[in-house]
Write an enzyme that holds these catalytic residues in place. Structure first.
Site, PDB file in Angstrom:
ATOM      1  N   SER A  99       0.874  -1.241  -0.016  1.00  0.00           N
ATOM      2  CA  SER A  99      -0.069   0.069   0.072  1.00  0.00           C
ATOM      3  C   SER A  99       0.749   1.349  -0.042  1.00  0.00           C
ATOM      4  CB  SER A  99      -0.883   0.097   1.094  1.00  0.00           C
ATOM      5  OG  SER A  99      -1.977   0.861   1.143  1.00  0.00           O
ATOM      6  N   HIS A 158      -4.083  -1.841  -4.477  1.00  0.00           N
ATOM      7  CA  HIS A 158      -5.453  -2.286  -4.152  1.00  0.00           C
ATOM      8  C   HIS A 158      -6.510  -2.024  -5.302  1.00  0.00           C
ATOM      9  CE1 HIS A 158      -3.888  -2.202   0.101  1.00  0.00           C
ATOM     10  NE2 HIS A 158      -4.031  -0.799   0.110  1.00  0.00           N
TER      11      HIS A 158
END
Length: 243
Positions: free
Chosen positions: A131, A166
């Site tokens: 992330s 993501h």
């Protein structure tokens, strides 16, 4: 004879201990360390050094005989400049956690960690993360650091282009990243689905893997006509070893 320069390596991880329990992606990342028993330092900066995140890392890595884990907090920093540099340069792997990409970059720069990570990278340390910990290495990234999904034309610039994590699991990620690349707000780059991972050596993609055949890595580039192209890259399927 002159000594060859070590390879410059960055790994983008779409999972690991942050999301998964099988250690498949973490095992893969550690397998690219320069040492058979690597020193692995976790930087939880993007989460504000959240205690629960640190505990999760220690639970995943603390009982491993194949590495030497440590944690580097910056919000309650304990090391002076010399000790900070010595610790980071002694690491075989620097593993950066998720959270707020913009805050992570700001805190690193205040403490000089950005410069130390560049030095470690030049010396052969594997830089990796999930992330925000994947976003930070690139020239720019797709982030929710400011609330709504948007582009952040900032990063360490060790990896050419941009990164979007993501890609498959957070609503709006795919169209928003594609729009940012198409409009020129971000350079073309790499979109990573949760469950996949990618290794870059000297700025070039050298391996793409996945723990799930349904997830993968994409290359997104502007098409020169106000849109973008999206290409899925082949990924090698990883299998969880018996524990």
């Amino acid at each position: 004879m002159p000594v060859a320069a070590p390879p410059h390596r960055i790994a983008l991880i779409g999972g690991g201990f942050s999301l998964d329990d099988d250690r498949v992606l973490d095992d893969w990342a550690l397998g690219h360390a320069r040492s058979p028993r690597p020193a692995v330092c976790f930087l939880p900066t993007a989460s504000g050094d959240a205690a629960v995140y640190v505990d999760r890392f220690l639970a995943a890595f603390g009982d491993r005989a194949d590495c030497v884990p440590s944690v580097l907090p910056l919000f309650r920093r304990e090391l002076d400049d010399d000790a900070l540099r010595a610790h980071l340069l002694a690491q075989d792997v620097v593993y950066v956690g998720g959270g707020n990409t913009a805050n992570l970059l700001a805190v690193w720069r205040v403490h000089g960690v950005d410069r130390l990570l560049r030095e470690a990278y030049d010396r052969g340390t594997l830089l990796c993360g999930i992330s925000a910990g994947a976003n930070c290495w690139a020239e720019g990234s797709h982030t929710d650091s400011f609330g709504p999904l948007t582009h952040l034309a900032d990063g360490l610039g060790l990896l050419p282009g941009s990164v979007c994590p993501h890609y498959d699991t957070e609503p709006g990620r795919r169209p928003s990243y594609r729009a940012a690349v198409a409009a020129g707000h971000l350079p073309g780059g790499w979109a990573l689905e949760d469950g996949a991972a990618a290794l870059f050596t000297d700025g070039e993609l050298t391996e793409a893997v996945t723990r799930d055949p349904g997830t993968g890595l994409y290359r997104v580039d502007p098409d020169g006509r106000g849109g973008c192209t999206e290409r899925r890259l082949p990924c090698r399927l990883l299998e969880a070893p018996p524990r």
